[in-house]
Scaffold this motif. Structure first.
Motif, PDB file in Angstrom:
ATOM      1  N   UNK B 146      42.657  49.493 -36.611  1.00  0.00           N
ATOM      2  CA  UNK B 146      41.719  49.598 -37.729  1.00  0.00           C
ATOM      3  C   UNK B 146      40.287  49.549 -37.214  1.00  0.00           C
ATOM      4  N   UNK B 147      40.040  48.620 -36.293  1.00  0.00           N
ATOM      5  CA  UNK B 147      38.682  48.512 -35.743  1.00  0.00           C
ATOM      6  C   UNK B 147      38.258  49.821 -35.077  1.00  0.00           C
ATOM      7  N   UNK B 149      38.898  52.653 -35.880  1.00  0.00           N
ATOM      8  CA  UNK B 149      38.611  53.697 -36.866  1.00  0.00           C
ATOM      9  C   UNK B 149      37.381  53.391 -37.707  1.00  0.00           C
ATOM     10  N   UNK B 150      36.747  52.223 -37.461  1.00  0.00           N
ATOM     11  CA  UNK B 150      35.502  51.932 -38.183  1.00  0.00           C
ATOM     12  C   UNK B 150      34.367  52.719 -37.543  1.00  0.00           C
ATOM     13  N   UNK B 154      34.436  54.018 -33.801  1.00  0.00           N
ATOM     14  CA  UNK B 154      34.273  55.420 -33.420  1.00  0.00           C
ATOM     15  C   UNK B 154      33.196  55.536 -32.339  1.00  0.00           C
ATOM     16  N   UNK B 157      34.628  54.437 -29.063  1.00  0.00           N
ATOM     17  CA  UNK B 157      35.487  55.447 -28.448  1.00  0.00           C
ATOM     18  C   UNK B 157      34.674  56.603 -27.894  1.00  0.00           C
ATOM     19  N   UNK B 158      33.637  57.000 -28.630  1.00  0.00           N
ATOM     20  CA  UNK B 158      32.811  58.111 -28.163  1.00  0.00           C
ATOM     21  C   UNK B 158      32.033  57.729 -26.912  1.00  0.00           C
ATOM     22  N   UNK B 161      34.150  58.725 -24.265  1.00  0.00           N
ATOM     23  CA  UNK B 161      34.507  60.140 -24.318  1.00  0.00           C
ATOM     24  C   UNK B 161      33.314  61.040 -23.986  1.00  0.00           C
ATOM     25  N   UNK B 162      32.167  60.731 -24.584  1.00  0.00           N
ATOM     26  CA  UNK B 162      30.964  61.524 -24.337  1.00  0.00           C
ATOM     27  C   UNK B 162      29.739  60.681 -24.705  1.00  0.00           C
ATOM     28  N   UNK B 227      49.628  59.864 -26.163  1.00  0.00           N
ATOM     29  CA  UNK B 227      48.464  59.189 -26.747  1.00  0.00           C
ATOM     30  C   UNK B 227      47.795  60.086 -27.778  1.00  0.00           C
ATOM     31  N   UNK B 228      48.644  60.698 -28.633  1.00  0.00           N
ATOM     32  CA  UNK B 228      48.086  61.671 -29.571  1.00  0.00           C
ATOM     33  C   UNK B 228      47.098  61.051 -30.556  1.00  0.00           C
ATOM     34  N   UNK B 229      47.454  59.876 -31.071  1.00  0.00           N
ATOM     35  CA  UNK B 229      46.534  59.188 -31.980  1.00  0.00           C
ATOM     36  C   UNK B 229      46.327  57.770 -31.468  1.00  0.00           C
TER      37      UNK B 229
END
Lengths: 264, 309
Positions: B146-147, B149-150, B154, B157-158, B161-162, B227-229
């Motif tokens: 859940x965290x 996806x906040x 996000x 995670x980014x 990722x970038x 690790x699709x989602x």
């Protein structure tokens, strides 16, 4: 809107490799101005973009947006006001995250990021609406990972994300240069319509002379860290690639040297 | 042979939180954080001292989590604000934590917590206890999902990722990195505390090699579930951790293997899991390229080129 005064930047000062990137740059963009920037290799176009967006700080001079001096603010703080699309289609999006997650991050620009969900039903509806404006079917692929999109699709998404929250300033750094001609044309058209529709104050660096003449209401030309030519809307209408090149040679005293330049 | 499986599953579940911590740094932030070896013991040491001091298991676990957060915070600050190389900042913290852990344990290299409060100690039969532990680990996994996806999640995670992209949308990537590394080490320390209450024993060297075990769990899980989602990726980490413990339990049954060979086996699992997919990819691409070029040139047979004279 955007004002640069007496901005100077040196790289490797004092070393044998010292390079003068920008010299005493003065530039003033009025609200709604769409300025295209052209220039030869090493003219300082990218440095100019990086100084405005905060990737590098100027050695002297000020940068201000709507009267606020921002030259000492870090990049992430300035991006409240500045939207940016990079040349590399991979640079503007997060490849391992979905389209809707990428848009959610763009949507959060200028707000503090908290513990509310990034993607909600209401936002998803908004994302779908906005994506359909691009006309390339991305609205049906909200949960696809961005890494699966083509370069053109990613760049269209980057453009939408950069303009999503109507930034005060939009910076386009040769954002069509890495695409094939057909896709570059699509992105150019999208850029033109989005900038007009939202009346965004825009600065666009390009290697495509024809594009530089066709788009926007003002054209500036850079050489060796200086702005050597500033063409207003009235004069820009009658401009051709040949006359522009001739003018460049007259002012700078040398030929336009750019191995990537596109004339038409 | 099979009677060692339930115990291995329990260990796998308790170590899964450590693996989730490693997943956050290695996979999400793309930051190889070696603090783990130290912070795992920190969690264990804090829990041991709290438990022997008569505190409840809940308070002890929370304190261990907090200590892990603090350790991660230090590594994060070293890396972002101090501009110390990522690997080095983790190693520095790992070494520093060794002394700190000894201090926490009052100079003793090991502490027995036998007889103090334990998680689900009154629950029987064993499979119900196992289910209860699974429930707790699952709850923590779902909270983490859940965290992630906040809006903050996000941005986190980014960052891995970038980073350039998320900075251009106004996120302070120094802060998201610090947050991620803290959270990671908090989970690692919590895992260490869980192991201490389960084994009734804390040891100064209990964290040695933890980073590789965490990595092995992450990789095994990914190989099986992918690790699709986010949901699948974190589930895979838990499955990987449990499978790792089962593999170890079975390997220890082999006569000519000693318990001391464990770390070598772990390293081999990670090496195989890292090297094999790379080789597979290269082969696949070569085959694909051959096939495509054959299609393009219209040659279907394997006629040798040249030599026509």
């Amino acid at each position: 809107m955007l004002q640069l005064s007496h901005v100077t930047k040196l790289f490797f000062p004092g070393s044998p490799d010292e390079k003068i990137a920008l010299v005493d740059i003065n530039l003033n963009l009025k609200p709604g101005d769409f300025v295209t920037v052209i220039g030869s290799n090493g003219a300082g176009k990218s440095t100019l973009m990086n100084i405005i967006s905060g990737v590098i700080t100027p050695d002297s001079g000020t940068v201000s947006i709507e009267g606020r001096a921002i030259q000492n603010q870090p990049e992430h703080a300035r991006s409240r006001w500045i939207g940016r699309v990079f040349q590399d289609p991979m640079a503007g999006t997060a490849p391992h995250m979905t389209i809707e997650e990428n848009l959610a991050m763009a949507h959060a620009r200028g707000r503090s990021r908290g513990l509310s969900f990034g993607v909600t039903g209401a936002k998803r509806k908004l994302f779908r609406e906005q994506l359909s404006r691009l006309g390339i079917g991305l609205e049906n692929r909200l949960r696809a990972k961005v890494g699966q999109l083509s370069g053109g699709e990613r760049q269209a998404l980057s453009l939408l994300m950069a303009t999503f929250t109507k930034p005060q300033i939009l910076l386009l750094d040769e954002h069509t240069a890495a695409l094939d001609p057909a896709r570059a044309e699509l992105i150019t058209k999208l850029t033109d319509s989005i900038v007009r529709e939202m009346n965004l104050t825009t600065l666009m660096v390009t290697h495509n002379m024809e594009q530089a003449i066709r788009l926007g209401n003002r054209l500036i030309m850079m050489d060796k860290g200086r702005i050597i030519l500033d063409i207003s809307e009235e004069r820009k209408k009658d401009l051709t690639v040949e006359s522009l090149l001739k003018e460049f040679e007259q002012i700078s005293g040398h030929k336009m040297a750019d191995d990537r330049v596109v004339f038409g | 042979m099979l009677n060692s499986i339930p115990g291995a599953v329990e260990l796998g579940l308790l170590y899964a939180l450590m693996a989730l911590g490693v997943f956050i740094t290695f996979r999400i932030l793309d930051f190889p954080d070696l603090t783990v070896d130290g912070s795992f013991t920190t969690g264990g040491a804090v829990a041991a001292i709290m438990l022997t001091g008569g505190h409840s298991i809940t308070i002890s676990l929370l304190a261990a989590f907090g200590a892990g957060l603090a350790a991660g915070l230090c590594t994060g600050l070293l890396h972002t604000k101090g501009r110390v190389n990522g690997l080095l900042s983790g190693i520095l913290m790992m070494i520093a934590l060794h002394s700190i852990n000894l201090r926490i344990m009052d100079g003793a290299p090991n502490i027995s917590v036998y007889g103090s409060d334990q998680l689900f100690s009154g629950v029987s039969p064993y499979w119900v206890k196992l289910l209860a532990i699974f429930g707790i680990i699952l709850l923590i996994k779902l909270l983490l999902d859940a965290f992630l996806h906040t809006e903050l999640g996000l941005a986190l995670r980014a960052t891995g990722d970038n980073a350039r992209m998320i900075r251009s949308f106004g996120a302070n990537t120094d802060l998201t990195k610090i947050l991620g590394i803290s959270l990671s080490n908090g989970l690692v320390a919590l895992s260490g505390a869980l192991i201490v209450q389960q084994s009734s024993f804390a040891d100064i060297s209990m964290g040695v090699g933890m980073i590789v075990i965490g990595l092995a769990s992450v990789i095994i899980g990914e190989a099986i579930l992918g690790a699709r989602t986010v949901f699948i990726a974190t589930l895979a980490v838990i499955v990987g951790s449990v499978l790792y413990r089962i593999i170890v339990a079975l390997a220890l049954r082999i006569e000519w293997l000693d318990a001391s060979d464990l770390k070598l086996i772990t390293a081999l699992i990670v090496i195989i899991a890292l090297v094999l997919p790379a080789i597979q990819r290269t082969w696949k691409q070569k085959l694909l390229a051959k096939k495509r070029s054959a299609e393009l040139t219209g040659q279907t047979g394997s006629k040798p080129i040249g030599g026509g004279f």
